[in-house]
Design an enzyme around this catalytic site. Structure first.
Site, PDB file in Angstrom:
ATOM      1  N   THR A 135       3.726   2.617   3.089  1.00 54.85           N
ATOM      2  CA  THR A 135       5.124   2.168   3.179  1.00 54.85           C
ATOM      3  C   THR A 135       6.012   2.562   2.007  1.00 54.85           C
ATOM      4  OG1 THR A 135       4.687   0.020   2.110  1.00 54.85           O
ATOM      5  CG2 THR A 135       4.330   0.156   4.488  1.00 54.85           C
ATOM      6  N   ARG A 191       0.865  -1.178   0.000  1.00 54.86           N
ATOM      7  CA  ARG A 191       0.000   0.000   0.000  1.00 54.86           C
ATOM      8  C   ARG A 191       0.901   1.226   0.000  1.00 54.86           C
ATOM      9  NH1 ARG A 191      -3.715   3.017  -1.422  1.00 54.86           N
ATOM     10  NH2 ARG A 191      -5.622   3.386  -0.192  1.00 54.86           N
ATOM     11  N   GLY A 192       0.898   1.954  -1.115  1.00 57.32           N
ATOM     12  CA  GLY A 192       1.836   3.049  -1.294  1.00 57.32           C
ATOM     13  C   GLY A 192       1.787   4.099  -0.204  1.00 57.32           C
ATOM     14  N   GLU A 251      -4.435  -7.733  -6.459  1.00 54.71           N
ATOM     15  CA  GLU A 251      -3.075  -8.244  -6.644  1.00 54.71           C
ATOM     16  C   GLU A 251      -2.862  -9.484  -5.787  1.00 54.71           C
ATOM     17  OE1 GLU A 251      -0.409  -4.205  -7.588  1.00 54.71           O
ATOM     18  OE2 GLU A 251      -0.177  -5.290  -5.710  1.00 54.71           O
TER      19      GLU A 251
END
Length: 239
Positions: free
Chosen positions: A34, A30-31, A97
């Site tokens: 992190t 999850r951009g 994903e």
């Protein structure tokens, strides 16, 4: 290897008969949680070890259909690393994903390494906390797939990392200073080993056939010839 049911539900974007590895590692994360800390350091450390990492901000060709390219990248990665964080399940993209990664594990024997970053495996397995709040908001048709994938991956051996040590007796708790990514690196083969493993796996059948031809087949012929001569001599001792 997967059973027939898995293979029927798996829809590869590439032909599985001609599948070759383009990357050593695909990292799902999850951009907003992190990207600028743990995951960035992890990817930098892996690349420093000459490990080929798929990065969505660099490896996606401009103008390509992003989702298709991501699915191809997952299929052509030897290992999938999934970094679970507080907001991972709030992203339908991340959950999709994950479903694809678990499909590749079942059907393609892809190696999967979960990293629980400031969340516990039980939160992921049982969909507690943020994971419980996020899932019901997704498309109904996908919720069951997401839940199954979360439960399956939480049961795998992985790493439980926390930014700060708290009082605990849980052996999975590990401090996360800058060097924490090195722990992950030790769980992933070096690029040299990866190349050898890839070469060996792709050629093992060929090696086996040539071994039979060069060693076993001549031995069988020799034994058959010797036995034939023995029978001939015993039946016609005057020869």
């Amino acid at each position: 290897m997967a059973d027939s049911a898995d293979q029927e539900t798996f829809a590869p974007f590439l032909s599985t008969s001609t599948l070759t590895y383009k990357y050593d590692v695909f990292v799902s994360f999850r951009g907003e949680d992190t990207r600028t800390n743990f995951t960035d350091h992890l990817i930098t450390t892996l690349e420093g070890k000459k490990i080929r990492v798929y990065k969505d901000d660099k490896n996606l060709p401009r103008g390509e259909f992003i989702w298709t390219e991501l699915m191809k990248a997952i299929e052509t990665s030897r290992i999938a690393v999934v970094v679970f964080s507080k907001n991972y399940a709030t992203s339908n993209w991340c959950l999709d994903e994950l479903v694809k990664i678990m499909d590749c594990k079942r059907v393609l024997n892809q190696r999967v390494l979960p990293i629980f970053y400031n969340v516990s495996p039980s939160e992921v397995r049982d969909q507690k906390g943020n994971f419980a709040e996020a899932l019901p908001n997704g498309p109904e048709v996908m919720v069951n797939s997401w839940k199954a994938a979360l439960k399956d991956i939480a049961d795998l051996s992985g790493l439980h990392l926390k930014p700060f040590r708290e009082s605990t007796t849980d052996p999975w708790q590990i401090d996360v200073p800058e060097g924490s990514a090195a722990i992950v690196v030790r769980n992933i083969p070096s690029s040299k080993n990866s190349e050898w493993a890839r070469f060996f796996s792709e050629n093992v059948k060929r090696f086996f056939i040539w071994y039979l031809v060069l060693h076993v087949v001549p031995l069988i012929i020799f034994v058959a010839f010797a036995y034939g001569m023995y029978k001939l001599v015993t039946q016609f001792p005057s020869l």
